[in-house]
Motif scaffolding. Structure first.
Motif, PDB file in Angstrom:
ATOM      1  N   ASP A 117       6.918  49.683  17.573  1.00  0.00           N
ATOM      2  CA  ASP A 117       7.336  49.949  16.446  1.00  0.00           C
ATOM      3  C   ASP A 117       8.336  48.962  15.673  1.00  0.00           C
ATOM      4  N   ILE A 118       8.072  48.399  14.652  1.00  0.00           N
ATOM      5  CA  ILE A 118       8.878  47.065  14.225  1.00  0.00           C
ATOM      6  C   ILE A 118       9.171  47.225  12.678  1.00  0.00           C
ATOM      7  N   ASP A 119       9.873  46.211  12.243  1.00  0.00           N
ATOM      8  CA  ASP A 119      10.310  46.086  10.935  1.00  0.00           C
ATOM      9  C   ASP A 119       9.309  46.011  10.092  1.00  0.00           C
ATOM     10  N   ASP A 120       9.275  46.507   8.805  1.00  0.00           N
ATOM     11  CA  ASP A 120       8.144  46.506   7.790  1.00  0.00           C
ATOM     12  C   ASP A 120       8.698  45.151   6.820  1.00  0.00           C
ATOM     13  N   GLY A 121       7.661  44.550   6.353  1.00  0.00           N
ATOM     14  CA  GLY A 121       7.983  43.753   5.129  1.00  0.00           C
ATOM     15  C   GLY A 121       7.969  44.488   3.917  1.00  0.00           C
ATOM     16  N   GLU A 122       8.059  43.901   2.833  1.00  0.00           N
ATOM     17  CA  GLU A 122       7.841  44.390   1.442  1.00  0.00           C
ATOM     18  C   GLU A 122       6.886  43.674   0.542  1.00  0.00           C
ATOM     19  N   SER A 123       5.803  42.834   1.272  1.00  0.00           N
ATOM     20  CA  SER A 123       4.686  42.426   0.384  1.00  0.00           C
ATOM     21  C   SER A 123       3.513  43.059   0.203  1.00  0.00           C
ATOM     22  N   TRP A 124       2.856  42.814  -0.756  1.00  0.00           N
ATOM     23  CA  TRP A 124       1.606  43.369  -1.316  1.00  0.00           C
ATOM     24  C   TRP A 124       0.727  42.072  -1.393  1.00  0.00           C
ATOM     25  N   GLY A 125       1.107  41.061  -1.201  1.00  0.00           N
ATOM     26  CA  GLY A 125       0.389  39.623  -1.016  1.00  0.00           C
ATOM     27  C   GLY A 125      -0.804  39.488  -0.142  1.00  0.00           C
ATOM     28  N   PRO A 126      -1.643  38.572  -0.383  1.00  0.00           N
ATOM     29  CA  PRO A 126      -2.613  38.418   0.506  1.00  0.00           C
ATOM     30  C   PRO A 126      -2.361  37.953   2.041  1.00  0.00           C
ATOM     31  N   SER A 127      -1.335  37.345   2.062  1.00  0.00           N
ATOM     32  CA  SER A 127      -0.886  36.852   3.508  1.00  0.00           C
ATOM     33  C   SER A 127       0.077  37.922   4.068  1.00  0.00           C
ATOM     34  N   ALA A 128       0.198  39.074   3.920  1.00  0.00           N
ATOM     35  CA  ALA A 128       0.922  39.989   4.483  1.00  0.00           C
ATOM     36  C   ALA A 128       0.857  40.132   5.678  1.00  0.00           C
ATOM     37  N   LEU A 129      -0.394  40.460   6.332  1.00  0.00           N
ATOM     38  CA  LEU A 129      -0.681  40.557   7.798  1.00  0.00           C
ATOM     39  C   LEU A 129      -0.469  39.205   8.584  1.00  0.00           C
ATOM     40  N   ALA A 130      -0.796  38.099   8.077  1.00  0.00           N
ATOM     41  CA  ALA A 130      -0.349  36.854   8.642  1.00  0.00           C
ATOM     42  C   ALA A 130       1.010  36.572   8.918  1.00  0.00           C
ATOM     43  N   ASP A 131       1.557  36.741   7.787  1.00  0.00           N
ATOM     44  CA  ASP A 131       3.234  36.800   7.992  1.00  0.00           C
ATOM     45  C   ASP A 131       3.592  37.722   8.632  1.00  0.00           C
ATOM     46  N   ALA A 132       3.392  38.853   8.912  1.00  0.00           N
ATOM     47  CA  ALA A 132       3.811  39.977   9.872  1.00  0.00           C
ATOM     48  C   ALA A 132       3.505  39.396  11.207  1.00  0.00           C
ATOM     49  N   ILE A 133       2.534  39.039  11.629  1.00  0.00           N
ATOM     50  CA  ILE A 133       2.122  38.429  13.016  1.00  0.00           C
ATOM     51  C   ILE A 133       2.617  37.226  13.498  1.00  0.00           C
ATOM     52  N   GLU A 164      -9.398  39.863  10.051  1.00  0.00           N
ATOM     53  CA  GLU A 164      -9.546  39.514   8.962  1.00  0.00           C
ATOM     54  C   GLU A 164      -9.902  37.878   9.448  1.00  0.00           C
ATOM     55  N   VAL A 165      -9.318  37.483  10.364  1.00  0.00           N
ATOM     56  CA  VAL A 165      -9.939  35.873  10.918  1.00  0.00           C
ATOM     57  C   VAL A 165     -11.039  35.902  11.333  1.00  0.00           C
ATOM     58  N   VAL A 166     -11.602  36.824  12.081  1.00  0.00           N
ATOM     59  CA  VAL A 166     -13.009  36.539  12.572  1.00  0.00           C
ATOM     60  C   VAL A 166     -14.021  36.949  11.467  1.00  0.00           C
ATOM     61  N   SER A 167     -13.831  37.894  10.412  1.00  0.00           N
ATOM     62  CA  SER A 167     -14.904  38.070   9.459  1.00  0.00           C
ATOM     63  C   SER A 167     -14.489  37.006   8.220  1.00  0.00           C
ATOM     64  N   GLY A 168     -13.362  36.529   8.147  1.00  0.00           N
ATOM     65  CA  GLY A 168     -13.385  35.826   7.015  1.00  0.00           C
ATOM     66  C   GLY A 168     -12.971  36.588   5.660  1.00  0.00           C
ATOM     67  N   LEU A 169     -12.708  37.806   5.667  1.00  0.00           N
ATOM     68  CA  LEU A 169     -12.278  38.853   4.483  1.00  0.00           C
ATOM     69  C   LEU A 169     -10.992  39.390   4.817  1.00  0.00           C
ATOM     70  N   PRO A 170     -10.424  39.690   3.653  1.00  0.00           N
ATOM     71  CA  PRO A 170      -9.196  40.636   3.909  1.00  0.00           C
ATOM     72  C   PRO A 170      -9.387  41.803   4.538  1.00  0.00           C
ATOM     73  N   TYR A 171      -8.397  42.226   5.480  1.00  0.00           N
ATOM     74  CA  TYR A 171      -8.792  43.377   5.977  1.00  0.00           C
ATOM     75  C   TYR A 171      -9.276  44.845   5.122  1.00  0.00           C
ATOM     76  N   GLU A 172      -8.670  44.826   4.131  1.00  0.00           N
ATOM     77  CA  GLU A 172      -9.059  46.135   3.216  1.00  0.00           C
ATOM     78  C   GLU A 172     -10.570  45.944   2.831  1.00  0.00           C
ATOM     79  N   GLU A 173     -11.034  44.985   2.480  1.00  0.00           N
ATOM     80  CA  GLU A 173     -12.149  44.480   1.665  1.00  0.00           C
ATOM     81  C   GLU A 173     -13.389  44.606   2.876  1.00  0.00           C
ATOM     82  N   LEU A 174     -12.902  44.130   4.302  1.00  0.00           N
ATOM     83  CA  LEU A 174     -13.681  44.346   5.375  1.00  0.00           C
ATOM     84  C   LEU A 174     -13.915  45.923   5.709  1.00  0.00           C
ATOM     85  N   VAL A 175     -13.106  46.610   5.704  1.00  0.00           N
ATOM     86  CA  VAL A 175     -12.949  48.098   5.700  1.00  0.00           C
ATOM     87  C   VAL A 175     -13.940  48.754   4.731  1.00  0.00           C
TER      88      VAL A 175
END
Length: 450
Positions: A117-133, A164-175
């Motif tokens: 359980d870690i701190d949350d960011g405040e971004s809705w940008g396309p790099s949010a997951l990459a930045d978190a990791i 995201e990396v494996v599929s080449g798609l943003p997470y939400e679009e992949l889902v």
């Protein structure tokens, strides 16, 4: 089939008694799908809850993320035993050996071992997951990968980024492509601007004059793989029907063999569940095997999602206040008794009458909160202290818990005094025998120095 009129009466009565402004309940039993609703989506704008009202389903989203991951496994693009670094070169944790060893399966089964359980960011940008990791190099390693199951939101952010990396798609679009569209889940979304134009519930906290709206969304984009999906009870029934029987309106995301694999015991837990699958939480009630995964968004919107695959049964409960967890338990208990003929046996508590030893007391750090454990005679009182940013964001802390040890029970295992028939957690000891963690509700919180 039992008359669901009685279930509707229970929902109406208990929601009001508990202070839950609104709820939607879905049941699959036999060939029937049933929706029951009660109350309003918001006490400030009291539109009735309907079958189409969107709720934040929280961590049930983890099973959606896992469905996508297993889809990629079936396609040969991922392996369960594949190391994270095979898909994310340069991935870092504070423990180099752990970073090199952790696998996709470790993440799915909450056994990565790093702080969950870690701190949350405040971004809705396309790099949010990459930045978190990218900041995972600072996460402390609590256990070696595979050693102990400790519920991990951080692990599911990592799975989302791998997808995201494996599929080449943003997470939400992949889902959307892999799960939502093929299952006909037309009222399920990730982004608040998608919900804003549709009927949706908002979270509530208790107040002196009854529930009041909490003016917070609760999640940002990096949290989507662990708990970000909004969905209606109608769509949750579609999702349940897929994981029960493979029902789909388009190309099914998974084969029946893979769905069954996800629902099998993968790692024993002890408490509070029997086991973890991929990543279903496996439970047993009244002799029935249950495949479950509920959700909790800031203790403001709580949901439950339960399958009994051998009986073709499912129940989901979506609510917009903290006491919704209790409402979900009551609905499940009614369904097990009246639909599946499995009433829960009455439990007679046999709680310890020995004074609690001082070794159990103190602070236990879980990342976004600290459990403060105090002894009062033969009882333990557990108070949650939220991190400042969570408290400022309007997240509600859990009510104080009262725990006890069972007479003659397994050492260090605790139960809720209000529910002594179901172990709630346990204390874990280090190699020297000292208390090192409080493992409560599936999470391991590390004991702080006195």
């Amino acid at each position: 089939m039992a008359d669901l009129t009685d279930l509707q009466k229970l929902i109406d009565h208990e929601a009001e008694a508990l202070g839950v402004p609104g709820a939607a309940v879905g049941v699959i039993h036999g060939r029937g799908r049933h929706v029951l609703t009660t109350g309003v989506a918001s006490v400030d704008a009291p539109a009735p809850v309907t079958a189409d009202t969107l709720f934040q389903i929280g961590s049930t989203t983890k099973t959606v993320t896992a469905t996508v991951i297993m889809h990629l496994v079936e396609r040969g693009e991922l392996r369960l035993d594949g190391r994270v670094r095979a898909y994310l070169p340069g991935f870092e944790l504070a423990d180099e050996a752990a970073a090199d060893a952790v696998t996709v399966e470790h993440l799915l089964t909450h056994t990565g071992g790093f702080l969950g359980d870690i701190d949350d960011g405040e971004s809705w940008g396309p790099s949010a997951l990459a930045d978190a990791i990218a900041v995972y190099g600072g996460l402390s390693q609590l256990f070696p990968p595979g050693a102990v199951a400790s519920y991990s939101n951080a692990g599911f952010r990592l799975l989302g980024r791998i997808a995201e990396v494996v599929s080449g798609l943003p997470y939400e679009e992949l889902v959307r492509r892999v799960v939502l569209e093929p299952l006909g889940m037309t009222s399920s979304f990730f982004f608040p601007w998608e919900a804003a134009t549709r009927p949706h519930a908002v979270g509530h906290v208790g107040g002196d004059d009854g529930p009041r709206v909490a003016h917070t969304w609760g999640l940002f984009r990096e949290s989507m793989p662990e708990g970000g999906l909004l969905s209606s009870v109608t769509d949750q029934l579609r999702y349940a029907a897929f994981h029960l029987e493979g029902a789909a309106t388009g190309q099914a995301p998974l084969t029946g063999e893979t769905r069954a694999l996800m629902q099998r015991d993968r790692i024993a837990v002890g408490v509070p569940w029997k086991a973890i699958g991929l990543p279903w939480l496996i439970d047993e009630r009244a002799g029935l095997r249950l495949v479950t995964h509920g959700g909790n968004v800031g203790n403001l919107q709580l949901s439950s999602f339960v399958l009994a695959p051998e009986h073709g049964f499912a129940v989901t409960v979506l609510t917009n206040a903290g006491p919704g967890k209790r409402l979900g338990e009551l609905v499940l208990g009614w369904c097990l008794e009246h639909l599946l003929g499995a009433p829960q046996a009455e439990v007679k508590p046999s709680l310890s009458r020995d004074p609690v030893a001082k070794e159990y007391t103190g602070g236990y750090y879980a990342g976004q909160w600290t459990f403060q454990v105090a002894a009062e005679g033969e009882r333990l009182r557990v108070r949650m202290e939220l991190a400042e940013d969570l408290a400022a964001a309007g997240v509600a802390a859990l009510p104080e818990l009262e725990l006890a040890f069972l007479d003659g029970g397994e050492r260090d295992t605790v139960v809720m005094v209000t529910d002594p028939g179901r172990p709630a957690g346990r204390f874990l000891r280090d190699e020297s025998g000292r208390i090192a963690f409080l493992h409560l509700a599936g999470r391991a919180a590390q004991k702080l120095p006195a």
